[in-house]
Enzyme design. Structure first.
Site, PDB file in Angstrom:
ATOM      1  N   SER A  55      31.253  30.547  42.687  1.00  0.00           N
ATOM      2  CA  SER A  55      32.213  32.097  43.463  1.00  0.00           C
ATOM      3  C   SER A  55      32.745  33.326  42.765  1.00  0.00           C
ATOM      4  O   SER A  55      33.028  33.925  42.655  1.00  0.00           O
ATOM      5  CB  SER A  55      33.558  31.422  44.452  1.00  0.00           C
ATOM      6  OG  SER A  55      34.380  31.392  43.613  1.00  0.00           O
ATOM      7  N   LYS A 116      40.609  33.207  42.199  1.00  0.00           N
ATOM      8  CA  LYS A 116      39.631  34.485  43.429  1.00  0.00           C
ATOM      9  C   LYS A 116      40.644  35.670  42.416  1.00  0.00           C
ATOM     10  O   LYS A 116      41.734  35.255  41.511  1.00  0.00           O
ATOM     11  CB  LYS A 116      39.794  34.587  44.569  1.00  0.00           C
ATOM     12  CG  LYS A 116      39.874  33.225  45.261  1.00  0.00           C
ATOM     13  CD  LYS A 116      38.662  32.822  45.505  1.00  0.00           C
ATOM     14  CE  LYS A 116      37.867  31.787  46.305  1.00  0.00           C
ATOM     15  NZ  LYS A 116      36.644  31.960  46.188  1.00  0.00           N
TER      16      LYS A 116
END
Length: 235
Positions: A55, A116
């Site tokens: 990701s 993230k």
């Protein structure tokens, strides 16, 4: 050269000499001290993490091993949500490690850590239109973001202001204001990231720290280290 001497008066007085510790006791004490120091460092200073998914490609690859600064945002008091001595709060662009908000209430061993990039800070208005991210009405583009899927996912009725949302909200998301004490995060691999577009915000209390360096990287497909990534700072 000086010689070690024993005081004859102490011997005559019947005072016993200090007995030498057995080797296993010395090793045990050293291991206990080392374990305590390692626990303190891991809890309050720096912690190692491994990247399990794609990701954050191409910034971070599967198999990258990172060190995370745990005191920059304040030292968290164990078993509480309180922090002391923060240097600063998370900012847009920071790559943070945090406990996945939807795992709250699960046992300690079932909780997952996510990594993230911060896109929206408290008070920011975040919107996604045709893959483009807008913050406070302005296009917010990062050099590290990539799109590996050229198709646009058309939103449906599941893309309202409420969470959780389905996969069709990936490329279109209505404007939403980040609440106080929370952050909006996204993966750099925008088309293949399970992030705030789908499950919501990250409370600051659940942020563990900011990633700052890759200390090891292993390419499992080629079964060899990625030497060109080892020791690299994370942008």
């Amino acid at each position: 050269m000086s010689k070690l001497t024993v005081n004859s008066e102490e011997i005559s007085a019947g005072k016993p000499l200090a007995a030498k510790k057995p080797w296993y006791r010395e090793y045990s004490e050293a291991l206990i001290v080392a374990a305590i120091l390692a626990l303190i460092i891991r809890t309050f200073v720096v912690q190692a993490f491994k990247i399990p998914s794609g990701s954050m490609e191409d910034t971070l690859l599967v198999g990258d091993h990172l060190l995370v600064n745990k005191f920059l945002f304040g030292t968290q008091i164990p078993f509480t949500d309180s922090r002391i001595l923060p240097i600063r709060h998370p900012e847009r662009g920071d790559i943070i490690v945090f406990e996945f908000p939807e795992d709250k209430g699960k046992s300690f061993f079932d909780r997952r850590d996510f990594i993230k990039r911060v896109v929206g800070a408290p008070g920011d208005v975040v919107e996604v239109r045709e893959k483009r991210v807008y913050v406070n009405g302005e296009h917010y583009q990062l050099a590290q973001e990539i799109h590996k899927d050229q198709d646009l996912l058309v939103p449906n009725q599941g893309c309202g202001p409420q969470f959780p949302r389905d996969q069709y909200c990936r490329d279109f998301m209505p404007a939403i204001t980040v609440p106080d004490g929370n952050y909006f995060v996204m993966g750099d691999n925008r088309d293949r990231s399970f992030d705030s577009r789908f499950w919501g915000f990250v409370p600051e209390a659940q942020i563990k720290g900011v990633a700052f360096i890759k200390y090891w990287s292993w390419d499992s497909e080629r079964t060899r280290p990625r030497f060109n990534r080892i020791g690299r700072w994370i942008d």
